[in-house]
Design an enzyme around this catalytic site. Sequence first.
Site, PDB file in Angstrom:
ATOM      1  CB  THR A 111      -0.799   6.812   1.943  1.00  0.00           C
ATOM      2  OG1 THR A 111      -1.073   7.336   0.651  1.00  0.00           O
ATOM      3  CG2 THR A 111      -0.684   7.943   2.950  1.00  0.00           C
ATOM      4  CB  THR A 134      -2.268   4.048  -4.093  1.00  0.00           C
ATOM      5  OG1 THR A 134      -2.607   5.302  -3.521  1.00  0.00           O
ATOM      6  CG2 THR A 134      -2.117   4.222  -5.601  1.00  0.00           C
ATOM      7  N   GLY A 135      -5.290   4.408  -3.359  1.00  0.00           N
ATOM      8  CA  GLY A 135      -6.513   5.110  -3.719  1.00  0.00           C
ATOM      9  C   GLY A 135      -6.238   6.379  -4.490  1.00  0.00           C
ATOM     10  CG  ASP A 186      -4.348  -1.499   3.788  1.00  0.00           C
ATOM     11  OD1 ASP A 186      -5.129  -1.091   2.914  1.00  0.00           O
ATOM     12  OD2 ASP A 186      -3.281  -0.939   4.057  1.00  0.00           O
ATOM     13  CG  ASP A 239      -2.660   1.235   7.957  1.00  0.00           C
ATOM     14  OD1 ASP A 239      -3.479   0.396   7.569  1.00  0.00           O
ATOM     15  OD2 ASP A 239      -2.978   2.410   8.217  1.00  0.00           O
ATOM     16  CG  ASP A 285      -1.990   1.029   1.125  1.00  0.00           C
ATOM     17  OD1 ASP A 285      -3.017   0.730   0.503  1.00  0.00           O
ATOM     18  OD2 ASP A 285      -1.798   2.140   1.647  1.00  0.00           O
TER      19      ASP A 285
END
Length: 715
Positions: free
Chosen positions: A402, A549-550, A600, A596, A400
């Site tokens: 961020t 990622t978004g 997720d 994190d 992921d």
Amino acid sequence: MSTESRDHTDQGHDQHDRHDHSPSHGHEEHAGHSTPAGHGDHAGHGGHSGHSGHSGHSGHGDHAAQFRRLFLIMLVVAIPTAALDPAFAELLGYSVPDALWLRGIAPVLGTVMYVWGGRPFLAGGLSELRSRSPGMMLLIALALTVALLSSWGAMLGLVDAGLTFWWELALLVVIMLLGHWMEMRSIARTSSALDSLAALMPDEAERVDGESVTTVSPEDLVAGDVVVVRPGASVPADGRITSGTANLDESMITGESQTVTRGAGEQVVAGTVATDSGLRVEITAVGEETALAGIRRLVEDAQNSSSRAQRLADVAAAWLFWFALAAAALTAAAWLLAGSPDDAVVRTITVLVIACPHALGLAVPLVVSIASERAARAGVLISDRVAMETMRSVDTVLFDKTGTLTRGEPELVDLAAAAGQEEQQLLALAAAAESDSEHPLAAAIRAAAEQRGLDVPSAEDFSSSPAVGVEATVDGARVQVGGPRLLEEHSLAELDAVGSWRAEGAIILHVVVDGAAAGALRLDDAIREESRQAVEALHSRGAEVAMITGDAEAVAHTVAEQLGIDRVIAGVRPEEKSAEVARLQQDGRRVAMVGDGVNDAPALAQADVGVAIGAGTDVAVGSAGIILASSDPRGVLSALRLSDAARTKMRQNLWWAAGYNLIAVPLAAGVLAPIGFVLPMSVGAVLMSLSTVLVAANAQLLRRLDLRPEALETA
């Protein structure tokens, strides 16, 4: 992972404008700022405090002490037992005097060792017999019982006089106790690595009660209490800093040796040390909610979980039980058919005595417990043994973005000054205008000015306007910092450089001085330097590195290009990430998902291996099999190396332990008797003991494993 912005393009200071600081922070006038992706969702992680609930592992230490004491006693008893056994004396070339009292010492002490030292294995064998699930404990009990009965039969003249196994019985008991002591000690050491965290906790805490400070026990603290942490003292419970800034030693939690600067509003974990300055900390949670309690639960779960290798060892032990019985029956039948009833008895008993698979029983537990200990010391927590074994077969690592590959915090990466303006002066004005803001974007601007050593002038009349930006009077000039709406209000055109920044998905802030465009600032989510090293190392292993990622495609590909990432999956909502993991798996990929562990969680659970990363405060995440206590993505390399090393040791131990039985039992049965070779009973017993020692020693080599990221770089 925090829900990420799907597209930063053209948002610019819209992000800077929409964040609403609560009035309690004293910045209600700065409502325009929005928190960049990766920050807002972490507020809940402060709920780990205290250090209670840490006694759950004392049982392992007690068991280790009990087996150590029993082992030492039996070792002392075994010396005269073996030394006065005529069979052992003959093996070493000396003779035992014919005195009756001397001849009786070995049988008496041998029986004591059977009853006292063999009790754990006899009880375990009886339990397996009652449950009709024969395994290694039953075979150990069978070997001890056959050795005892055979030896007494030989002493009483009921069987061949050569069938005395007193020294083999003594050696078997001692070696078995040694092996079990080593296993219990390894498990206890894994726990002690975590018990040492609790040992770092202060015995007292200084609680603020109104205008006074009261000394209390950390167990008496409750959520909402405020405590004073003096320079050099440990934080007594997890909490949030209310005042002060200090460099904290968090190595006992994260494994990172460098201190970390923490200030007001940031979370701190119990046991960390304020090295240089004092702090005031508001307690946010206690008891089982603490980070340390979470770490301890994870390790306990890992110790109690059953891996594929352990299940294989258990199955192998059960098969070896039937293998030993079948071999004994065939041995007896073959020698009886050959007309040698005495040899039938000797060979059958020998087979049953030396077929004990206790080396197999230690092959996996020792490796797992030692590997878990080494991992825990390096900040890699194993909550599922299967995950540890599976990690080595992963061919795709999906990060992921961020907070994992990036810091989740903005930083100023570029700026453009309008004609007649200097870049240094532009940055100083922007930093001055943002001086009263606590927003991350404002903090990034001030930090950039400080790093450049700029003299930032003072500001007056600070104010903010929703969806526009902030403004203040600096050296008599009205300075405004904001997004696209700011330019629209003044009917100003953006600078030429802004177009390329927008195409790369950057956050763009414009600076207007006295109604004229003075310049623009580019901010990006800061990429961790460790991320580059992690990606390079994964590529060197032949693994594909992907990022999910978004963020919009432009943002994602900009980061991917800087890091050399192979595959980018962008514009994905948190709930869609597990489906993306499943697609990779459908393509035949073995996927490790690194996130994190909060939003997720479904993706972590879907992946072949879920790896949660999060600076030690997300350790209670149940969806990940491996948890990295620090935020260093190189921890994935530590997990890979651990998996490789543990798998290698498991395979070596299983092959040696099982191979010994498969070779020694036929030889003991006399399969080579036609060519004149029969494995002596004494040699078989020695080989049996040596196999256990070899398995245990081989597992201990894992203690040399250095899983620190710095060590992996030079490995």
